[in-house]
Motif scaffolding. Structure first.
Motif, PDB file in Angstrom:
ATOM      1  N   ALA A  87       0.829  -1.210   0.000  1.00  0.00           N
ATOM      2  CA  ALA A  87       0.000   0.000   0.000  1.00  0.00           C
ATOM      3  C   ALA A  87       0.862   1.259   0.000  1.00  0.00           C
ATOM      4  O   ALA A  87       0.523   2.260  -0.650  1.00  0.00           O
ATOM      5  N   ASP A  88       1.980   1.208   0.711  1.00  0.00           N
ATOM      6  CA  ASP A  88       2.910   2.342   0.714  1.00  0.00           C
ATOM      7  C   ASP A  88       3.453   2.609  -0.687  1.00  0.00           C
ATOM      8  O   ASP A  88       3.627   3.768  -1.084  1.00  0.00           O
ATOM      9  N   LEU A  89       3.759   1.558  -1.413  1.00  0.00           N
ATOM     10  CA  LEU A  89       4.299   1.729  -2.759  1.00  0.00           C
ATOM     11  C   LEU A  89       3.284   2.411  -3.669  1.00  0.00           C
ATOM     12  O   LEU A  89       3.647   3.227  -4.524  1.00  0.00           O
ATOM     13  N   VAL A  90       2.015   2.093  -3.479  1.00  0.00           N
ATOM     14  CA  VAL A  90       0.965   2.772  -4.242  1.00  0.00           C
ATOM     15  C   VAL A  90       0.939   4.256  -3.883  1.00  0.00           C
ATOM     16  O   VAL A  90       0.861   5.123  -4.756  1.00  0.00           O
ATOM     17  N   ALA A  91       1.021   4.545  -2.577  1.00  0.00           N
ATOM     18  CA  ALA A  91       1.025   5.943  -2.131  1.00  0.00           C
ATOM     19  C   ALA A  91       2.242   6.690  -2.668  1.00  0.00           C
ATOM     20  O   ALA A  91       2.142   7.846  -3.102  1.00  0.00           O
ATOM     21  N   LEU A  92       3.391   6.033  -2.649  1.00  0.00           N
ATOM     22  CA  LEU A  92       4.613   6.667  -3.138  1.00  0.00           C
ATOM     23  C   LEU A  92       4.553   6.877  -4.649  1.00  0.00           C
ATOM     24  O   LEU A  92       5.058   7.878  -5.165  1.00  0.00           O
ATOM     25  N   SER A  93       3.921   5.949  -5.348  1.00  0.00           N
ATOM     26  CA  SER A  93       3.783   6.083  -6.807  1.00  0.00           C
ATOM     27  C   SER A  93       3.015   7.346  -7.172  1.00  0.00           C
ATOM     28  O   SER A  93       3.278   7.972  -8.208  1.00  0.00           O
ATOM     29  N   LEU A 151      10.991   0.490  -3.395  1.00  0.00           N
ATOM     30  CA  LEU A 151      10.454   1.608  -4.160  1.00  0.00           C
ATOM     31  C   LEU A 151       9.509   1.129  -5.253  1.00  0.00           C
ATOM     32  O   LEU A 151       9.562  -0.038  -5.654  1.00  0.00           O
ATOM     33  N   PRO A 152       8.658   2.031  -5.754  1.00  0.00           N
ATOM     34  CA  PRO A 152       7.809   1.680  -6.889  1.00  0.00           C
ATOM     35  C   PRO A 152       8.648   1.269  -8.096  1.00  0.00           C
ATOM     36  O   PRO A 152       9.809   1.672  -8.239  1.00  0.00           O
ATOM     37  N   GLY A 153       8.074   0.476  -8.958  1.00  0.00           N
ATOM     38  CA  GLY A 153       8.783  -0.014 -10.135  1.00  0.00           C
ATOM     39  C   GLY A 153       9.379   1.099 -10.966  1.00  0.00           C
ATOM     40  O   GLY A 153       8.751   2.144 -11.182  1.00  0.00           O
ATOM     41  N   GLY A 154      10.614   0.874 -11.422  1.00  0.00           N
ATOM     42  CA  GLY A 154      11.306   1.850 -12.249  1.00  0.00           C
ATOM     43  C   GLY A 154      12.181   2.810 -11.480  1.00  0.00           C
ATOM     44  O   GLY A 154      13.005   3.510 -12.086  1.00  0.00           O
ATOM     45  N   ASP A 189       4.828  10.570  -8.155  1.00  0.00           N
ATOM     46  CA  ASP A 189       5.505  10.665  -9.462  1.00  0.00           C
ATOM     47  C   ASP A 189       6.996  10.952  -9.328  1.00  0.00           C
ATOM     48  O   ASP A 189       7.573  11.741 -10.098  1.00  0.00           O
ATOM     49  N   LEU A 190       7.635  10.314  -8.352  1.00  0.00           N
ATOM     50  CA  LEU A 190       9.061  10.554  -8.119  1.00  0.00           C
ATOM     51  C   LEU A 190       9.901  10.137  -9.325  1.00  0.00           C
ATOM     52  O   LEU A 190       9.670   9.092  -9.922  1.00  0.00           O
ATOM     53  N   ARG A 191      10.887  10.956  -9.619  1.00  0.00           N
ATOM     54  CA  ARG A 191      11.896  10.604 -10.628  1.00  0.00           C
ATOM     55  C   ARG A 191      13.197  10.156  -9.987  1.00  0.00           C
ATOM     56  O   ARG A 191      13.951   9.392 -10.589  1.00  0.00           O
ATOM     57  N   THR A 192      13.455  10.665  -8.753  1.00  0.00           N
ATOM     58  CA  THR A 192      14.756  10.443  -8.127  1.00  0.00           C
ATOM     59  C   THR A 192      14.587  10.180  -6.638  1.00  0.00           C
ATOM     60  O   THR A 192      13.805  10.869  -5.970  1.00  0.00           O
ATOM     61  N   VAL A 193      15.335   9.192  -6.123  1.00  0.00           N
ATOM     62  CA  VAL A 193      15.406   8.935  -4.690  1.00  0.00           C
ATOM     63  C   VAL A 193      16.877   8.901  -4.296  1.00  0.00           C
ATOM     64  O   VAL A 193      17.664   8.142  -4.886  1.00  0.00           O
ATOM     65  N   LEU A 194      17.270   9.730  -3.337  1.00  0.00           N
ATOM     66  CA  LEU A 194      18.648   9.827  -2.884  1.00  0.00           C
ATOM     67  C   LEU A 194      18.741   9.326  -1.446  1.00  0.00           C
ATOM     68  O   LEU A 194      17.951   9.727  -0.590  1.00  0.00           O
TER      69      LEU A 194
END
Length: 310
Positions: free
Chosen positions: A91-97, A121-124, A100-105
Motif C-alpha cells: 500500500a505504501d508503494l501505491v502511495a509513493l507512486s 520503491l515503486p517499479g522503475g 511521481d518521483l523521478r529520483t530517490v537519494l
C-alpha cells in the motif's frame, strides 16, 4: 549485525527500527505504531506541512508550503524528505507512486543499508547512494546497547556525551568535505530540474535529511526561524516510534535506562545551532557556506529558487 531478541509477555520476536539515524532493537509492532504516529502528526500540523502517511515509514513529508521572506511560497510536489524506505508495504508503494518521483537519494552509509536493507520503491525507481558519515554514532550506539551493562551505557551515553556527539555530527555537516559534496550534489540535482520530483532520506529522516531540508529552504529564501521549525517537526513525527524503541529495549532487558537514548533520537535547536555556529566560524554567512562550502554558484542558486518557489 544480528537483531537482538525482544521479549514480550506473549512472544519472543526480533526486529529493528531506527535511532538517531541508526538501526537498533525495538518491538516487532513498531512499524504499525509508526504508521499511526505519522498519521497523527499529519493531523496535528495542518498548516503548510504535508505529510505522506505510510505504514512502513514515519517521517516522509513534502518540503513545500513554506513562505519565503518576500512572501512567495515553496512549491508542493517537487522535493520530499523522508526516513528509511526499506519497510514499505504494498500500500505504501501505491502511495509513493502517486508522488511521481523521478529520483530517490539515500544518505545512509553502507553499514546502515546492510543492516536495515535497501529501499523498497515503486517499479522503475532505483535509489542513488549519497552516504554521509556518522562520526562513529552507529558503532557507539550498538556497542552500548549490546553490552546490556547500565554502567557502560551511562559511560558511553550519559553525562552529556550523547548531546556532545550529536553537536559534533552537525558541525561535521559543515566541516567534512565528503559530506559537503553529497549535500551539494543533491542541491545541483534539484536545480537541474530533470531530477524532480525528488525524495532524499537517511534512516530516521531527521539529521542528515533535516540538515539538507534546512539548507534548501534557506537557499530559496525561507527565513531561518521557519526553516528551523520544519527541521524540529521530526520530533512530532518520530515521537511514538521512538518511544516504542525505548520501551522495547527496556522490556527486552537491554537497557535499564533507555532515556539515555533520547538525545540521539531527537532533533534539537542546539544541534542545528552547532552547525550554524560552525558556518559562522568557517564562512561568515550562510550564503558563503552555500557558495564557498558547497560550491553552488549564482546560476545554480537562481535555478533552485526558480524551480522550488512560486
Amino acid at each position: 549485525m544480528r537483531a537482538f531478541p525482544v521479549r514480550r509477555a506473549t512472544a519472543v520476536v526480533t526486529a529493528t527500527v531506527v535511532l538517531g539515524g541508526l538501526p537498533v532493537l525495538a518491538a516487532a509492532d513498531a512499524p504499525a505504531a509508526s504508521a499511526t504516529s505519522a498519521s497523527a502528526s499529519h493531523h496535528a500540523h495542518p498548516g503548510p506541512v504535508r505529510a505522506v502517511p505510510l505504514q512502513g515509514a514515519v517521517n516522509v513529508r513534502d518540503l513545500g508550503g513554506h513562505r519565503t521572506s518576500d512572501g512567495r511560497q515553496v512549491r508542493y510536489g517537487q522535493v520530499f524528505r523522508g526516513d528509511a524506505l526499506g519497510r514499505l508495504t504494498d500500500a505504501d508503494l501505491v502511495a509513493l507512486s502517486a508522488l511521481d518521483l523521478r529520483t530517490v537519494l539515500d544518505f545512509r552509509t553502507p553499514e546502515e543499508v546492510a543492516r536495515d536493507g535497501a529501499d523498497r520503491l515503486p517499479g522503475g525507481l532505483v535509489p542513488t547512494a549519497r552516504p554521509v558519515a556518522d562520526l562513529g554514532l552507529y558503532a557507539m550506539t550498538t556497542t552500548a546497547i549490546a553490552s546490556k551493562d547500565p554502567v557502560r551505557q551511562r559511560e558511553l551515553l550519559g553525562g552529556g556525551k550523547a548531546e556532545r556527539l550529536m553537536r559534533d555530527i552537525y558541525r561535521a555537516f559543515v566541516t567534512d568535505e565528503a559530506g559537503r559534496r553529497q549535500f551539494a550534489a543533491t542541491a545541483r540535482d534539484i536545480a537541474h530540474g530533470k531530477a524532480a520530483p525528488l525524495l532524499f532520506h537517511c534512516t530516521s529522516g531527521k539529521d542528515r535529511t533535516g540538515w539538507m531540508g534546512y539548507l534548501l529552504l534557506r537557499a530559496v529564501g525561507v527565513p531561518s526561524r521557519t526553516a528551523e521549525r520544519d527541521y524540529l517537526l521530526s520530533n512530532a513525527y518520530r515521537a511514538e516510534a521512538d518511544r516504542k524503541v525505548r520501551e522495547g529495549l527496556k522490556q527486552g532487558g537491554y537497557m535499564e535506562n533507555p532515556e539515555l537514548l533520547v538525545p540521539l533520537q531527537e532533533v534539537r535547536a542546539d544541534y542545528l545551532g552547532a552547525a550554524l555556529d560552525q558556518i559562522r566560524k568557517d564562512y561568515g554567512t550562510f550564503h558563503a557556506y552555500l557558495t564557498e562550502g558547497l560550491g553552488l554558484d549564482a546560476r545554480t542558486l537562481a535555478r533552485l529558487r526558480a524551480l522550488l518557489v512560486r
